[in-house]
Structures are given as structure tokens and as C-alpha cells.
Design a protein around this motif. Structure first.
Motif, mmCIF file in Angstrom:
data_model
loop_
_atom_site.group_PDB
_atom_site.id
_atom_site.type_symbol
_atom_site.label_atom_id
_atom_site.label_comp_id
_atom_site.label_asym_id
_atom_site.label_seq_id
_atom_site.Cartn_x
_atom_site.Cartn_y
_atom_site.Cartn_z
ATOM 1 N N THR A 1 30.731 -47.932 22.516
ATOM 2 C CA THR A 1 30.407 -47.632 20.988
ATOM 3 C C THR A 1 29.111 -46.445 21.125
ATOM 4 N N LYS A 2 29.138 -46.163 19.976
ATOM 5 C CA LYS A 2 28.056 -45.093 19.990
ATOM 6 C C LYS A 2 26.714 -45.452 20.437
ATOM 7 N N GLU A 3 26.259 -46.618 19.995
ATOM 8 C CA GLU A 3 25.104 -47.349 20.490
ATOM 9 C C GLU A 3 24.904 -47.722 21.700
ATOM 10 N N LYS A 4 25.998 -48.079 22.481
ATOM 11 C CA LYS A 4 26.371 -48.075 23.734
ATOM 12 C C LYS A 4 25.834 -46.844 24.454
ATOM 13 N N ILE A 5 26.640 -45.913 24.040
ATOM 14 C CA ILE A 5 26.411 -44.490 24.767
ATOM 15 C C ILE A 5 25.179 -43.921 24.547
ATOM 16 N N THR A 6 24.340 -43.926 23.460
ATOM 17 C CA THR A 6 23.173 -43.560 23.290
ATOM 18 C C THR A 6 22.073 -44.363 24.281
ATOM 19 N N GLY A 7 22.454 -45.594 24.206
ATOM 20 C CA GLY A 7 21.403 -46.425 25.106
ATOM 21 C C GLY A 7 21.660 -46.243 26.780
ATOM 22 N N PHE A 8 22.831 -45.886 26.917
ATOM 23 C CA PHE A 8 23.278 -45.605 28.327
ATOM 24 C C PHE A 8 22.625 -44.165 28.727
ATOM 25 N N ILE A 9 22.605 -43.119 27.811
ATOM 26 C CA ILE A 9 22.331 -42.011 28.177
ATOM 27 C C ILE A 9 20.501 -42.060 27.999
ATOM 28 N N ALA A 10 19.946 -42.863 27.399
ATOM 29 C CA ALA A 10 18.600 -43.128 27.430
ATOM 30 C C ALA A 10 17.952 -43.383 28.662
ATOM 31 N N ASN A 11 18.949 -44.633 29.187
ATOM 32 C CA ASN A 11 18.511 -45.314 30.238
ATOM 33 C C ASN A 11 18.684 -44.534 31.644
ATOM 34 N N TYR A 12 19.999 -43.666 31.566
ATOM 35 C CA TYR A 12 20.175 -42.533 32.443
ATOM 36 C C TYR A 12 18.953 -41.857 32.621
#
Length: 119
Positions: free
Chosen positions: A100-111
Motif C-alpha cells: 500500500t502507499k502507506e506501507k511504501i512511504t513508511g518503508f522509505i522513511a525507515n530506510y
């Protein structure tokens, strides 16, 4: 029965001809000017590929669950930084990845928090 078969063939033959004209792209082929939507890590949310036509473009398909995809992020980011005028790296997460968009944005922020300097 024969008339029905001829009618079906008359419908299918043009479709088969159209399918035969669609060929997969290879390395060095020109990419059609497709519209990219739902862009997350870019100043705008939609953009055609045409602004990148004078650059070498790497389109890397990835997913948050694909460890080998994520492993290459640092290398792609280094290439992008080394050749900013000649190269554009586009990380593409397909709808088929079920991210999901939320999962992707969270992943990028964490990365980014664990990999300083990643753009």
C-alpha cells in the motif's frame, strides 16, 4: 456451425495481429512515453517518461518484501548521485506487489533513517 467458426475467426484474427505487433522492450530500446502515476518520492505525483528522454533511465521494479530488490537500492542511489545529468533511476512498486502507499512511504522513511544520504 461453420458460419459461427468463421465469425469467431473474423473477430479473433485482428486481435491476434495486434498482439503480434506488441513486442517486449530490450536493453537500448526506446521506451514509449507512458504516464507514471501515484509517485511518492518526487516533487509531483504524476509524470510522463518524456522529461527523462535525454537520460539513460533505469526502471527498477521492487517490493517491500523483496530483499534482493532492497539490497540494490544503495548501488542505484550511488549511480544516480555519480551521474545526475546522464542517469535517472526510477524505483517502481507495482500494484501487483500488494504494497500500500502507506506501507511504501513508511518503508522509505525507515530506510532513509537507517541509510543516511539515501535520496
Amino acid at each position: 456451425m461453420r458460419r459461427r467458426l468463421i465469425s469467431i475467426l473474423a473477430i479473433l484474427l485482428p486481435l491476434l495481429n495486434l498482439y503480434a505487433q506488441i513486442k517486449p522492450l530490450g536493453i537500448g530500446d526506446t521506451m514509449p512515453d507512458v504516464q507514471l502515476n501515484n509517485i511518492i518520492n518526487y516533487p509531483v505525483s504524476q509524470i510522463p517518461l518524456s522529461p527523462f528522454k535525454n537520460k539513460h533511465t533505469i526502471i527498477d521494479f521492487w517490493a517491500t518484501w523483496c530483499s534482493s530488490c532492497i539490497h540494490h537500492f544503495q548501488q542505484l542511489d550511488s549511480l544516480q548521485k555519480q551521474y545526475p545529468q546522464q542517469l535517472q533511476v526510477l524505483l517502481v512498486n507495482s500494484k501487483n506487489s500488494v504494497d500500500t502507499k502507506e506501507k511504501i512511504t513508511g518503508f522509505i522513511a525507515n530506510y532513509r533513517s537507517t541509510h543516511p544520504g539515501f535520496s
